[in-house]
Design a protein around this motif. Sequence first.
Motif, PDB file in Angstrom:
ATOM      1  N   GLU A  57       0.838  -1.205   0.000  1.00 60.48           N
ATOM      2  CA  GLU A  57       0.000   0.000   0.000  1.00 60.48           C
ATOM      3  C   GLU A  57       0.868   1.248   0.000  1.00 60.48           C
ATOM      4  O   GLU A  57       2.013   1.218   0.425  1.00 60.48           O
ATOM      5  N   ASP A  58       0.302   2.348  -0.516  1.00 60.16           N
ATOM      6  CA  ASP A  58       0.970   3.641  -0.426  1.00 60.16           C
ATOM      7  C   ASP A  58       0.662   4.222   0.943  1.00 60.16           C
ATOM      8  O   ASP A  58      -0.498   4.232   1.365  1.00 60.16           O
ATOM      9  N   ARG A  59       1.714   4.676   1.638  1.00 58.84           N
ATOM     10  CA  ARG A  59       1.535   5.182   2.998  1.00 58.84           C
ATOM     11  C   ARG A  59       2.298   6.496   3.150  1.00 58.84           C
ATOM     12  O   ARG A  59       3.456   6.595   2.752  1.00 58.84           O
ATOM     13  N   ALA A  60       1.636   7.493   3.709  1.00 60.80           N
ATOM     14  CA  ALA A  60       2.287   8.772   3.996  1.00 60.80           C
ATOM     15  C   ALA A  60       3.072   8.622   5.297  1.00 60.80           C
ATOM     16  O   ALA A  60       2.498   8.456   6.365  1.00 60.80           O
ATOM     17  N   LEU A  61       4.390   8.664   5.196  1.00 63.58           N
ATOM     18  CA  LEU A  61       5.272   8.557   6.353  1.00 63.58           C
ATOM     19  C   LEU A  61       5.941   9.910   6.603  1.00 63.58           C
ATOM     20  O   LEU A  61       5.719  10.863   5.840  1.00 63.58           O
ATOM     21  N   LEU A  62       6.742  10.010   7.630  1.00 63.86           N
ATOM     22  CA  LEU A  62       7.400  11.271   7.977  1.00 63.86           C
ATOM     23  C   LEU A  62       8.233  11.836   6.830  1.00 63.86           C
ATOM     24  O   LEU A  62       8.351  13.051   6.689  1.00 63.86           O
ATOM     25  N   THR A  63       8.799  10.960   5.998  1.00 68.31           N
ATOM     26  CA  THR A  63       9.672  11.399   4.909  1.00 68.31           C
ATOM     27  C   THR A  63       8.990  11.385   3.548  1.00 68.31           C
ATOM     28  O   THR A  63       9.659  11.429   2.519  1.00 68.31           O
ATOM     29  N   GLY A  64       7.673  11.306   3.535  1.00 69.76           N
ATOM     30  CA  GLY A  64       6.940  11.339   2.276  1.00 69.76           C
ATOM     31  C   GLY A  64       6.156  10.068   2.035  1.00 69.76           C
ATOM     32  O   GLY A  64       6.052   9.205   2.899  1.00 69.76           O
ATOM     33  N   LYS A  92       8.801   0.978  -2.633  1.00 70.91           N
ATOM     34  CA  LYS A  92       9.118   2.139  -3.472  1.00 70.91           C
ATOM     35  C   LYS A  92       9.052   3.414  -2.642  1.00 70.91           C
ATOM     36  O   LYS A  92       8.258   3.520  -1.711  1.00 70.91           O
ATOM     37  N   ALA A  93       9.875   4.358  -3.020  1.00 71.55           N
ATOM     38  CA  ALA A  93       9.836   5.695  -2.431  1.00 71.55           C
ATOM     39  C   ALA A  93       9.548   6.687  -3.548  1.00 71.55           C
ATOM     40  O   ALA A  93      10.150   6.622  -4.618  1.00 71.55           O
ATOM     41  N   ALA A  94       8.619   7.598  -3.308  1.00 69.43           N
ATOM     42  CA  ALA A  94       8.249   8.583  -4.333  1.00 69.43           C
ATOM     43  C   ALA A  94       9.359   9.620  -4.528  1.00 69.43           C
ATOM     44  O   ALA A  94       9.663  10.015  -5.647  1.00 69.43           O
ATOM     45  N   ASP A  95       9.981  10.037  -3.446  1.00 68.03           N
ATOM     46  CA  ASP A  95      11.014  11.075  -3.493  1.00 68.03           C
ATOM     47  C   ASP A  95      12.380  10.449  -3.785  1.00 68.03           C
ATOM     48  O   ASP A  95      12.772   9.459  -3.160  1.00 68.03           O
ATOM     49  N   TYR A  96      13.120  11.051  -4.702  1.00 69.67           N
ATOM     50  CA  TYR A  96      14.423  10.515  -5.093  1.00 69.67           C
ATOM     51  C   TYR A  96      15.375  10.384  -3.898  1.00 69.67           C
ATOM     52  O   TYR A  96      16.128   9.422  -3.792  1.00 69.67           O
ATOM     53  N   SER A  97      15.316  11.329  -2.969  1.00 70.15           N
ATOM     54  CA  SER A  97      16.224  11.308  -1.818  1.00 70.15           C
ATOM     55  C   SER A  97      15.940  10.145  -0.866  1.00 70.15           C
ATOM     56  O   SER A  97      16.761   9.832   0.004  1.00 70.15           O
ATOM     57  N   GLU A 100      14.451   1.650  -0.453  1.00 75.60           N
ATOM     58  CA  GLU A 100      13.807   0.605  -1.241  1.00 75.60           C
ATOM     59  C   GLU A 100      14.515  -0.737  -1.052  1.00 75.60           C
ATOM     60  O   GLU A 100      15.739  -0.819  -1.077  1.00 75.60           O
ATOM     61  N   GLY A 101      13.722  -1.779  -0.835  1.00 79.52           N
ATOM     62  CA  GLY A 101      14.272  -3.111  -0.633  1.00 79.52           C
ATOM     63  C   GLY A 101      14.762  -3.374   0.780  1.00 79.52           C
ATOM     64  O   GLY A 101      15.366  -4.416   1.039  1.00 79.52           O
ATOM     65  N   LYS A 102      14.488  -2.444   1.699  1.00 76.69           N
ATOM     66  CA  LYS A 102      14.926  -2.600   3.084  1.00 76.69           C
ATOM     67  C   LYS A 102      13.720  -2.690   4.017  1.00 76.69           C
ATOM     68  O   LYS A 102      12.595  -2.436   3.629  1.00 76.69           O
TER      69      LYS A 102
END
Length: 127
Positions: free
Chosen positions: A68-75, A97-102, A107-109
């Motif tokens: 699922e897509d989840r809004a976390l502290l970092t996006g 997956k992470a939406a923000d490049y930073s 990912e994968g952790k």
Amino acid sequence: MAQSSLSPSPDTKSQVTLAYDNQPVYICSKCSAIIALQDETVSKAFSGRDGRGYLMHSATNIKFGRREDRALLTGVHTVADVFCLGCNERVGWFYHKAADYSQKYKEGKYLLERERLVKENNWSLDE
């Protein structure tokens, strides 16, 4: 990852645990199943749902919940909760997956929640 072997453990709540050649591990706080090797820790400076968390390269004895897509502290991240295979307790989540490049390094952790784990060092004292 280390060689594993099945061995009975009379002093824990679980019937069978995995032994990792006496390497320090994190175990499930509910059933004592091994969840991760401490050497797989990327960072201890993360936040989970219930407090502090550890970012880990890998985990074992877990099963995945739905993605699922989840809004976390970092996006926004695409994650799946992870559950202990021994007792079905939620122990954290997996970053798909992470939406923000930073944030792509996640990912994968795994994010494993400190409150759901016990740090076991397997020290032996010379006598």
